[in-house]
Design an enzyme around this catalytic site. Structure first.
Site, PDB file in Angstrom:
ATOM      1  CG  ASP A   1      -2.076   0.814   1.566  1.00 45.70           C
ATOM      2  OD1 ASP A   1      -2.136   1.672   0.812  1.00 45.70           O
ATOM      3  OD2 ASP A   1      -2.630   1.188   2.362  1.00 45.70           O
TER       4      ASP A   1
ATOM      5  CG  ASP B   1      -8.305   4.733   0.774  1.00 48.92           C
ATOM      6  OD1 ASP B   1      -7.709   3.746   0.941  1.00 48.92           O
ATOM      7  OD2 ASP B   1      -6.952   5.217   1.557  1.00 48.92           O
TER       8      ASP B   1
ATOM      9  CD  GLU C   1      -0.532   5.119  -3.911  1.00 48.50           C
ATOM     10  OE1 GLU C   1      -0.189   4.986  -2.948  1.00 48.50           O
ATOM     11  OE2 GLU C   1      -1.231   4.462  -4.579  1.00 48.50           O
TER      12      GLU C   1
HETATM   13  C1  GLC Z   1      -4.372   3.220   3.191  1.00 45.49           C
HETATM   14  C2  GLC Z   1      -5.100   2.311   2.468  1.00 45.49           C
HETATM   15  C3  GLC Z   1      -6.283   1.299   2.886  1.00 45.49           C
HETATM   16  C4  GLC Z   1      -5.081   1.041   4.780  1.00 45.49           C
HETATM   17  C5  GLC Z   1      -4.917   2.100   5.181  1.00 45.49           C
HETATM   18  C6  GLC Z   1      -4.185   1.492   6.287  1.00 45.49           C
HETATM   19  O1  GLC Z   1      -5.940   3.678   3.363  1.00 45.49           O
HETATM   20  O2  GLC Z   1      -5.648   2.016   1.203  1.00 45.49           O
HETATM   21  O3  GLC Z   1      -6.655   0.271   2.539  1.00 45.49           O
HETATM   22  O4  GLC Z   1      -6.471   0.556   4.900  1.00 45.49           O
HETATM   23  O5  GLC Z   1      -4.218   2.995   4.120  1.00 45.49           O
HETATM   24  O6  GLC Z   1      -2.957   0.674   6.207  1.00 45.49           O
END
Ligand code: GLC
Length: 819
Positions: free
Chosen positions: A418, A507, A421
């Site tokens: 995650d 998200d 980007e």
């Molecule tokens: C980001 C991710 C989400 C995750 C959060 C905490 O917002 O997109 O899916 O739950 O980080 O890790």
């Protein structure tokens, strides 16, 4: 500090459009002044000293490169599976034009030499496919390095793909930017978001072609928004390097996608467990809660294969650690999950806490991205100030990949990358509003990257950072655990990300609009080469109503990646959260997925071989059907299932468009619908409008609590009567790579009238077909014969028009309904 405040303010104003960036000083290429050839390419120099190189990667795939600098860089691309070959080129001069082809049967490129160099591409039959707009020839800005090209556009031409965009299905007259952005709670229409896949498929009068603009800088596509008579694509830097796919003789979208994925690679077959239902939350913690969730699924007999561990499991958000307080015995916990048939996926972010007492941080020195002045780049993310591996450095990838060893040993099954980007936090001390596209939410553009030997700035490598992180994970897992298929999930990516990872749409939000948007988003990603895709069920930010969650779970049951996930500040969200009525419907939605897993798995195997994804927009299978061209609230799963989820509140019936040329039978009650019609169908809360193409044979499974259990049950094949046709069942061990050495089997079922013929695999090792279920049987047949002998093991249900025929354990080949 990474960007001083006045600078940041200026950048902010710029990003808001309050001040104008200096307009590009565009310069065109001018005329051809010099021609040079080798066996497989032609290289032209123009009066502006730019160089243009044209070659054919395949007979129907032309490649065009333009460098304003007078020379080309080493030919290297993160998107491509291999360095593209080039076919021997046939070059002819016809008047002022240079005509190129790679084979008598293939497409051709025509180059106009003066007064401006212009490129036109024709298909094998001689039809014009796409051509430069003489009013806007290829251009560049020698100062900024910007490049762009414009193509003539027919007003009716539509464009699909472009990876992950929160936009309507067809992107004609849209303007899109490619710049991976962390955009929590993005509103429909926001652009760009997390992924950048600069590839599209065009559709004009039933015929397709594709364009892949392989440039990793910030790039843009103006698909007739500024001027409906042309479209333009370009980037802030780099070469104008693009491929045109003419789609073979048929000019079909499938041919375009096959050729695009030949170039950028195909998703490998996921482990079967990763196709099961997955439950996530930010965050299930402590361990007792994880146990409780797993136990409740089993107690309530709601199927599940995976539970996620979001950032809360870590010790101060240090990657590859567990909180000693909340997860004191991770290996034991994971063993317990495994004993219940539940797999574990942990999140792993790129930010590594700057902490001299943290061994991973210390070990990574020399492998982190560096600022323009050569210091280790530091920025804030969950753990506080972090350093970030330079995933464009092969040594950093190898090192990072090796870090997974410990977690694998403890029993973690898959990994979720995650914030890649990359996304970083804007320091709160700045006291400025945080904007969705705040330029300070990523690395400064002058950050240095290795670029696999082609050193460059973040402006150049930003869009590949996430994909290279997923690659490090995938390759690390493949090396550490060669007997198992890696499962990786990534938020950011670039063209070719499918070689390493599944993708979810980040998200999203708990709104009906977002539920609706998930369909065009996922079908677009799919036909951009990424087959394993899904959206957070229920929407990540916000708490969905019972109805919204239930409809969302139902709609997602037949999307390739099926996971409920929700933000930290939202109400609990499990299939049972909303009370018994909804729990029963949610269980049925998940059961439907497990029932159809043999079909989905067969589609994944096909996709790994051909690049054609399981989830498809209607137009992709029906390019000639104008009625299908802009349908975005339905999708096809494979060729044979049409899924029309309810995406509006309080709706209990909906209009379904049935694509032309086929008859579609209602999955639940067998009602036939003629292709080319739009019909209002009943859709009470407990019903997913689902239709099967007449002539299809769909492998299904009896309901099971997880994919491991399902593998022990025999198959049931559903046959949709009403047209001749066929279907296949692909099976293998569900994990590992034995299938690549022949340890797999495919059975084919063909339907002629009322007779089904089964071609079994030569050595049957996997699940046998125990029954056929015919859909669309109006009245019971007078007899059913199995290999000529009458069978009594049949069951007819008048209300659903279903006829079930049990098959004996021995191999049978012909089943016939006598009417
Ligand atoms: C980001 C991710 C989400 C995750 C959060 C905490 O917002 O997109 O899916 O739950 O980080 O890790």
């Amino acid at each position: 500090m990474r960007m001083n405040e006045p600078l940041r303010c200026a950048a902010l104003l710029l990003s808001l459009g309050w001040v104008q960036a200096a307009p590009a000083a565009w310069q065109t290429l001018g005329r051809v002044v010099h021609e040079q050839r080798d066996k497989a390419a032609i290289e032209l120099t123009t009066s502006s000293h730019a160089h243009v190189r044209v070659s054919f990667v395949d007979v129907d795939v032309a490649r065009i490169r333009m460098s304003p600098k007078g020379s080309f860089e080493r030919d290297f691309s993160y998107a491509l599976a291999d360095t593209p070959g080039a076919l021997p080129l046939d070059v002819q001069h016809k008047g002022d034009k240079i005509v190129l082809r790679a084979g008598a049967d293939g497409s051709r490129v025509e180059i106009t030499q003066a007064p401006e160099l212009l490129i036109d591409v024709y298909d094998a039959a001689g039809n014009h496919v796409v051509g430069d707009d003489p009013a806007r020839p290829i251009a560049f800005d020698a100062v900024t390095g910007a490049i762009e090209t414009s193509k003539q556009r027919v007003a009716t031409e539509l464009y699909y793909g472009f990876g992950e965009k929160a936009l309507p299905l067809s992107r004609h007259q849209q303007y899109m930017t490619m710049w991976n952005s962390d955009t929590p709670g993005y509103a429909p229409g926001l652009d760009p978001i997390y992924q950048s896949i600069p590839f599209f498929i065009a559709l004009r009068e039933g015929k397709s072609y594709g364009v892949f603009f392989d440039n990793t800088y910030r790039s843009y596509f103006d698909m007739g928004k500024t001027d409906a008579s042309r479209y333009t694509f370009g980037a802030n830097g780099g070469e104008l390097n693009y491929y045109v796919f003419t789609g073979g003789r048929e000019r079909s979208p499938a041919n375009v996608l096959r050729d695009y994925t030949m170039l950028t690679g195909r998703g490998s077959l996921p482990p079967q467990w990763a196709l099961g239902y997955q439950q996530s939350r930010y965050s299930y913690s402590p361990d007792a809660q994880v146990r409780e969730i797993a136990r409740t699924f089993r107690d309530k007999r709601i199927p599940i294969d995976v539970i996620y561990f979001d950032i809360g499991y870590m010790d101060g958000y240090r990657i590859f650690t567990w909180s000693p307080k909340d997860f004191p015995e991770p290996a034991k916990l994971l063993d317990e999950l495994h004993a219940q048939g539940v797999h574990a996926v942990t999140i792993v972010d790129p930010g590594i806490k700057v902490d001299e007492n943290f061994p991973i941080y210390r070990a990574g020195k020399n492998l982190y991205t560096r600022t323009a002045s050569g210091d280790e780049l530091h920025a804030e993310v969950w753990p506080g100030i972090c350093a970030f591996p330079d995933f464009t450095n092969p040594d950093a990838r190898t090192w990072f990949g090796s870090l997974y060893a410990g977690f694998l040993e403890q029993g973690v099954d898959g990994f979720w990358n995650d914030m890649n980007e990359p996304g970083v936090f804007v320091p709160s001390s700045w006291k400025l509003p945080v904007l969705v596209h705040d330029p300070a939410k990523t690395f400064p553009l002058d950050t240095r990257h290795d670029g696999d030997g082609l050193a460059g700035t973040h402006a150049r490598y930003h869009n590949v950072y996430g994909m290279q992180m997923a690659r490090a994970t995938f390759e690390g897992l493949a090396k550490l655990r060669p007997q198992q298929r890696p499962f990786v999930l990534t938020r950011a990516g670039y063209a070719g990300v499918q070689r390493y990872s599944a993708v979810w749409t980040g998200d999203n939000a708990s709104t009906w609009d977002h539920l609706g948007l998930s369909i065009p988003m996922l079908t677009s990603l799919s036909i951009s080469g990424v087959p394993f895709v899904g959206a957070d069920i229920g929407g990540f930010t916000g708490t969905p109503s019972a109805e919204l969650y239930t409809r969302w779970l139902q709609a997602a049951a037949l999307t390739p990646f099926m996971r409920t996930h929700s933000a930290i500040d939202t109400a609990p969200r499990e299939p049972w959260t909303y009370g018994e009525k909804y729990e029963a419907i949610n269980r049925a939605s998940i059961e439907l997925r497990y029932q159809l897993l043999p079909y989905l798995y067969t589609l994944f195997a096909d996709s790994a071989a051909s690049g054609i994804p399981p989830m498809r927009p209607l137009w992709f299978e029906y390019p000639q059907d104008v009625g299908a061209a802009q349908v975005e609230d339905e999708f096809l799963l494979g060729r044979d299932l049409l899924v029309a989820p309810v995406v509006h509140e309080a709706q209990t019936q909906r209009r379904v468009y049935f694509p032309k040329g086929n008859t579609w039978l209602d999955w639940w009650d067998g009602t036939p619908h003629t292709g080319g019609s739009a019909v209002d169908v009943a859709a009470p809360l407990d019903r997913l409008p689902l239709f099967v193409r007449a002539g299809a044979a769909i492998p299904t499974s009896p309901p099971a609590q997880n994919t491991g259990d399902a593998a022990k049950l025999p198959l049931i094949v559903r046959i949709a009567l009403g047209a001749d046709g066929s279907g296949r069942v692909y099976q293998d061990a569900g994990d590992g790579f034995g299938y690549r050495k022949g340890d797999s089997e495919t059975s084919t079922l063909s339907l002629h009238g009322d007779r089904v013929h089964i071609d079994p695999p030569s050595h049957a090792r996997f699940r046998r077909i125990a029954a056929l279920e015919f859909i669309g049987v109006d009245k019971p047949p007078s007899a059913v014969t199995i290999d000529g002998k009458a069978s009594i093991a049949t069951h007819f249900e008048a209300t659903t028009k279903h006829l079930r025929v049990e098959l004996p354990a021995r191999q049978v080949s012909d089943i016939e309904l006598q009417r």
